[in-house]
Design an enzyme around this catalytic site. Structure first.
Site, PDB file in Angstrom:
ATOM      1  N   LYS A   1      43.050  40.238  45.173  1.00 40.85           N
ATOM      2  CA  LYS A   1      43.306  41.070  44.017  1.00 40.85           C
ATOM      3  C   LYS A   1      44.282  39.819  43.287  1.00 40.85           C
ATOM      4  O   LYS A   1      46.103  40.165  43.072  1.00 40.85           O
ATOM      5  CB  LYS A   1      44.160  42.002  44.857  1.00 40.85           C
ATOM      6  CG  LYS A   1      44.858  43.049  43.502  1.00 40.85           C
ATOM      7  CD  LYS A   1      45.256  44.797  43.473  1.00 40.85           C
ATOM      8  CE  LYS A   1      45.841  45.324  42.780  1.00 40.85           C
ATOM      9  NZ  LYS A   1      44.826  45.987  41.794  1.00 40.85           N
TER      10      LYS A   1
ATOM     11  N   GLU B   1      31.525  47.006  39.305  1.00 38.67           N
ATOM     12  CA  GLU B   1      32.934  47.487  38.739  1.00 38.67           C
ATOM     13  C   GLU B   1      33.743  47.400  37.706  1.00 38.67           C
ATOM     14  O   GLU B   1      32.174  46.381  36.773  1.00 38.67           O
ATOM     15  CB  GLU B   1      34.552  46.613  39.850  1.00 38.67           C
ATOM     16  CG  GLU B   1      34.872  45.636  40.063  1.00 38.67           C
ATOM     17  CD  GLU B   1      36.189  45.453  40.371  1.00 38.67           C
ATOM     18  OE1 GLU B   1      37.031  45.875  40.875  1.00 38.67           O
ATOM     19  OE2 GLU B   1      35.599  45.102  41.311  1.00 38.67           O
TER      20      GLU B   1
ATOM     21  N   ARG C   1      45.589  44.009  52.415  1.00 42.02           N
ATOM     22  CA  ARG C   1      44.619  43.142  51.549  1.00 42.02           C
ATOM     23  C   ARG C   1      45.390  42.079  50.866  1.00 42.02           C
ATOM     24  O   ARG C   1      44.699  40.922  50.731  1.00 42.02           O
ATOM     25  CB  ARG C   1      44.733  44.873  50.541  1.00 42.02           C
ATOM     26  CG  ARG C   1      43.182  44.597  49.591  1.00 42.02           C
ATOM     27  CD  ARG C   1      42.691  45.255  49.006  1.00 42.02           C
ATOM     28  NE  ARG C   1      44.059  45.559  48.122  1.00 42.02           N
ATOM     29  CZ  ARG C   1      43.855  46.810  47.096  1.00 42.02           C
ATOM     30  NH1 ARG C   1      42.602  47.673  46.637  1.00 42.02           N
ATOM     31  NH2 ARG C   1      45.036  47.722  45.704  1.00 42.02           N
TER      32      ARG C   1
END
Length: 319
Positions: free
Chosen positions: A165, A201, A63
């Site tokens: 992220k 989210e 990721r």
């Protein structure tokens, strides 16, 4: 802490451990001026026999590389990432709590540390890992969250950076989160920015909706972070006989659900006790902790702590 550096256009090579402390950056570092930075989060656990384990660290490495590509940064290989995490954890072994008392939170950072005044990728990059012991997120079992659906502000937009992220994603939620907490809510649930009716989210965790034997969660389409706990819970739910759907989930489906829960590295699985949407409050269950949330929480934490057999091949043993 662990530090590794490289220049733009080059590859990361050997890093080193050094005492935890402040780092020096130019005022014109890209991370300070233009937000060219990413972070990851994972945990190390002490097992009942005293050995130490990591949970799917290679997924964090993958990721990080995806995010680095989006943010125009070089990144360590997955192998370098995992090895750096292992070295850092072993160097901080004395800080890992006993089994059942918490875990060691691991925070990798990747940032444009080089000086650049004009808007451009930094000339130098720093990969850094530090750690901190953390207690169990909930002191006495699972504590239900009380969420409010945000209808004006949005966490991400299509084509943006919501799916990686990057550091700026988190500062952007602070205003809505602070306002929600001032009103007594635990956190904010965001909707899509186009139709304003599909779930995305919570500030720092993914959301799941349970109806009968089906568990649904918003599909990954670039605006939602592909959570590693999310991915793991989907697999655990399938193995427990649930029907699992990654799809568009509407607010109406949320309000009519039998049960709702969130997932993330910090909370693992967190039941939702209530949802407030346009001044309408819907509660779930008598104590807010549903059967499915409890089942999945127990299954995943038992696996992470080495209490059950790792049939998935997710655990990396350190010693």
């Amino acid at each position: 802490m662990y530090i590794m550096r490289c220049s733009q256009g080059e590859a990361f090579s050997k890093g080193q451990l050094q005492r935890f402390g402040n780092i020096e950056l130019s005022p014109s570092a890209a991370v300070l001026n233009y937000g060219q930075g990413l972070f990851e989060g994972l945990k190390a656990y002490r097992k009942h026999d005293g050995n130490i384990s990591l949970f799917r660290p290679e997924e964090n490495g993958v990721r990080l590389r995806m995010g680095a590509e989006r943010m125009c940064m070089p990144a360590p290989t997955v192998e370098q990432f995992v090895e750096a995490v292992k070295e850092t954890v072993l160097a901080n072994e004395r800080w890992i709590p006993p089994q059942g008392k918490g875990s060691l939170y691991i925070r990798p950072l990747l940032m444009g540390s080089g000086a650049v005044l004009g808007l451009a990728p930094a000339p130098e990059y720093t990969f850094l890992i530090y750690v901190s012991p953390v207690g169990n997120y909930f002191k006495e079992g699972l504590a239900p969250l009380n969420l409010i659906v945000e209808t004006e502000m949005h966490r991400a937009t299509p084509g943006g950076t919501g799916g990686v992220k990057t550091i700026g994603n988190y500062a952007a939620v602070l205003q809505a989160q602070s306002a929600a907490r001032a009103k007594g809510f635990s956190d904010v649930l965001y909707l899509d920015s186009i139709n304003k009716k599909y779930l995305e989210e919570v500030s720092s965790c993914n959301i799941f909706v349970v109806k009968g034997n089906e568990i649904s969660t918003p599909a990954i389409k670039g605006t939602i972070l592909p959570g590693i706990t999310r991915k793991s819970i989907l697999d655990v739910a399938r193995s427990q006989g649930f029907e699992v759907a990654e799809c568009q989930v509407t607010v109406d489906e949320l309000l009519e659900a039998d049960e709702v829960f969130c997932t993330g590295t910090a909370v693992v699985v967190s039941p939702v006790g209530s949802i407030t949407y346009l001044n309408k409050r819907v509660t779930y269950g008598s104590d807010g902790v549903g059967r499915v949330s409890q089942l999945l929480y127990s299954a995943l934490t038992s696996l992470q702590m080495g209490l059950t057999e790792d049939k998935m091949g997710w655990i990396v043993e350190l010693k």
